[in-house]
Design an enzyme around this catalytic site. Structure first.
Site, short mmCIF file in Angstrom:
data_model
loop_
_atom_site.label_atom_id
_atom_site.label_comp_id
_atom_site.label_asym_id
_atom_site.label_seq_id
_atom_site.Cartn_x
_atom_site.Cartn_y
_atom_site.Cartn_z
N ASP A 13 59.62 88.18 11.46
CA ASP A 13 61.00 88.31 10.97
C ASP A 13 61.77 89.53 11.49
O ASP A 13 62.75 89.91 10.90
CB ASP A 13 61.20 88.31 9.22
N HIS A 41 62.91 81.43 13.98
CA HIS A 41 63.58 82.29 14.63
C HIS A 41 65.07 81.66 14.64
O HIS A 41 65.35 80.60 14.92
CB HIS A 41 63.26 82.69 15.94
#
Length: 430
Positions: A13, A41
Site C-alpha cells: 500500500d 493498486h
C-alpha cells in the site's frame, strides 16, 4: 537493454500502482512477476480512480504490452471480472499477455485459505482469503494447475479431479467442512480459460525479446519487501517474493538484465493485518493520518494500521532488494502536524540496534528511537518542485533520503499523476 523494477519497501500500500503508472509513460512493456488478486493498486487518470487487483497498471497505455508473468497466481474468475470492468470503462485490453506457466487459483484454494485462517484462532496471520497461499502451496508441492493446463480440456479435467478428491478429503476429515463438486467448478473455470486464451502466451519470450531489442521494460511488484516470504516479518507475510530478486524467477528473465530498482514508500508507514509494527501509532495522530491518508485496504476495505516512518525497515528493504532509487509518496498527509517523527533505530533490551530482527519475540521488545523534526502547516498538494515545498517539508524529504541511504528520484504530494515530482529521471540515468 533497459529495465526498471518497482518494489514496495514497507508492508504494501505504498503507492506502487501510482509510481508504476507514472514510470509506464516511458516504458514499452510493463510486467507483474508475483502475487495475485490479493494485491490492490489504485491509479488516478484525469481525476478518475481505477482500482485493479491483478492486471498490471500499464494496461491504461494501449500501445504498450502488459504482462502477467509466470510467478503470478491467477484467479480466472477475478481476471475475467477485471477485464469486464476495464471494458465497461472503455479501456482496451488487447495489449495484455498472460504467461502459460502461471498457476491457477481455484475454489478449493479459497475454501482452504478460509478454513486454515479460522483454525488459527487468535494466531491469525491476516490473510485476504483469496487463496493465494494454498495456490503457492500446490505449486511447491508440484500438484498445481497452470494456465496451460486450464486451456486443455482433458488435462484440466484430469488434474482437477485428482486435486479436488484430495482437497475434499482434507475438508471433510480435518476441517469437518462441506466438500466441493467437480462438475460446477470444471464447467465454470474451463469457460473462464476459453475467455482469456487469446491473451495467453510464453511471456518469457516476449520480455527477453523486448530487452534484447533495447526496449524499456518495467517490472511491477505487488505487496512489499516486509511481506516477502523470505525477507519479511515471517509468518505474517505473503507467499511469494516481492523483493526485486523475485523478478528473475517470476518473469523468466536473468538477473543480468535488471538495471534499476525503484523502492516505493510513504512518508509514514502502514500495514493491513497482524504482525510486528514497531512504529505503530494508537493515538489521535495515528487516527488523523489514517483518515487524511484514506488508509483502508483496496482489497479488503479494512482500516490500515499506521505509524511513523521507519528507517530501520527501509534500510532492510534497501539491502535485500538492491534499491537504487527511492520514490517517496504521501508527504501531503503529514501536513498540519506540529511535529513529525522518524524512527532511526530500535532499543532492544537497553541496546541500540539499527537492523530489523528476524525474531518475533525480539521485535515485540523493540522500542523505536525517534528523531523529531518540525512539521509544516501549508497545503502542499499543488507543489510541483522540491524548492516549492515549505522548508520543514523539504528538510523532511532530505532527511528520509539520508537515513535510508538512497537518493530520492520522485516525491508525491497527492494521488494524481501531476502530483508526482521528478528529482531525477530513473530511465535517463540508465
Amino acid at each position: 537493454m533497459t529495465s526498471v523494477v518497482v518494489v514496495g519497501t514497507q508492508w504494501g500500500d505504498e503507492g506502487k500502482g501510482k509510481i508504476t503508472d507514472f514510470l509506464s509513460a516511458d516504458a514499452e512493456v510493463i510486467a507483474r512477476y508475483q502475487g495475485g488478486d490479493n494485491a490492490g493498486h489504485t491509479i488516478v487518470i484525469d481525476g478518475k480512480k481505477f482500482k485493479l487487483h491483478l492486471i498490471p497498471s500499464g494496461i491504461f497505455f494501449p500501445q504498450k504490452i502488459s504482462v502477467i508473468g509466470n510467478g503470478v497466481v491467477v484467479n480466472p474468475k477475478s481476471l475475467v471480472k477485471e477485464l469486464a470492468y476495464l471494458h465497461d470503462e472503455g479501456v482496451t485490453t488487447d495489449n495484455l499477455r498472460i504467461s502459460d506457466r502461471a498457476h491457477v487459483i481455484l475454489p478449493y484454494h479459497i475454501q482452504l485459505d478460509q478454513l486454515q485462517e479460522d483454525a488459527k484462532g487468535d494466531n491469525k496471520i491476516g490473510t485476504t482469503i483469496k487463496g493465494i497461499g494454498p495456490a503457492y502451496m500446490d505449486k511447491a508441492a508440484r500438484v498445481g494447475i497452470r494456465i496451460a493446463d486450464l486451456l486443455d480440456k482433458d488435462i484440466f479435467a484430469e488434474r482437477l479431479r485428482i486435486n479436488l478428491a484430495e482437497k475434499n478429503r482434507l475438508f471433510e476429515k480435518m476441517y469437518d467442512s462441506t466438500p466441493l463438486g467437480f462438475d460446477a467448478i470444471f464447467e465454470e473455470y474451463y469457460a473462464y480459460g476459453q475467455e482469456i486464451k487469446q491473451y495467453v502466451t510464453d511471456t518469457s519470450v516476449i520480455l527477453n525479446d523486448a530487452l534484447d531489442a533495447g526496449k524499456r521494460v518495467l517490472f511491477e511488484g505487488a505487496q512489499g519487501v516486509m511481506l516477502d516470504i523470505d525477507q519479511g516479518t515471517y509468518p505474517f507475510v505473503t507467499s511469494s517474493n516481492p523483493v526485486a530478486g523475485g523478478v528473475t524467477i517470476g518473469s523468466g528473465v536473468g538477473p543480468s538484465k535488471i538495471n534499476k530498482v525503484v523502492g516505493v514508500c510513504k512518508a509514514y508507514t502502514s500495514r493491513v493485518g497482524d504482525g510486528p509494527f514497531p512504529t505503530e501509532l494508537f493515538d489521535e495522530v495515528g487516527e488523523r493520518i489514517r483518515e487524511v491518508g484514506h488508509e483502508y485496504g483496496t482489497t479488503t476495505g479494512r482500516p490500515r494500521r499506521v505509524g511513523w516512518f521507519d528507517s530501520v525497515v527501509m534500510r532492510h528493504s534497501r539491502r535485500v532488494s538492491g534499491i537504487t532509487n527511492l520514490s517517496l509518496n504521501s508527504i501531503d498527509v503529514l501536513s498540519g502536524l506540529d511535529t513529525v517523527k522518524i524512527c532511526v533505530a530500535y532499543d532492544l533490551d537497553g541496546k541500540r540496534i539499527d537492523y530489523y530482527p528476524a525474531s518475533l519475540e525480539q521485535l515485540k521488545r523493540c522500542k523505536p528511537i525517534y528523531e523529531e523534526l518540525p512539521g509544516w502547516q501549508e497545503d502542499i498538494t499543488g507543489v510541483r518542485s522540491l524548492d516549492e515545498l515549505p522548508e520543514n517539508a523539504r528538510n523532511y524529504v532530505r532527511r528520509v533520503g539520508e537515513l535510508v541511504g538512497v537518493r530520492i528520484s520522485t516525491f508525491s504530494v497527492g494521488p494524481g499523476r501531476e502530483q508526482t515530482n521528478i528529482l531525477e529521471s530513473v530511465w535517463a540515468s540508465i
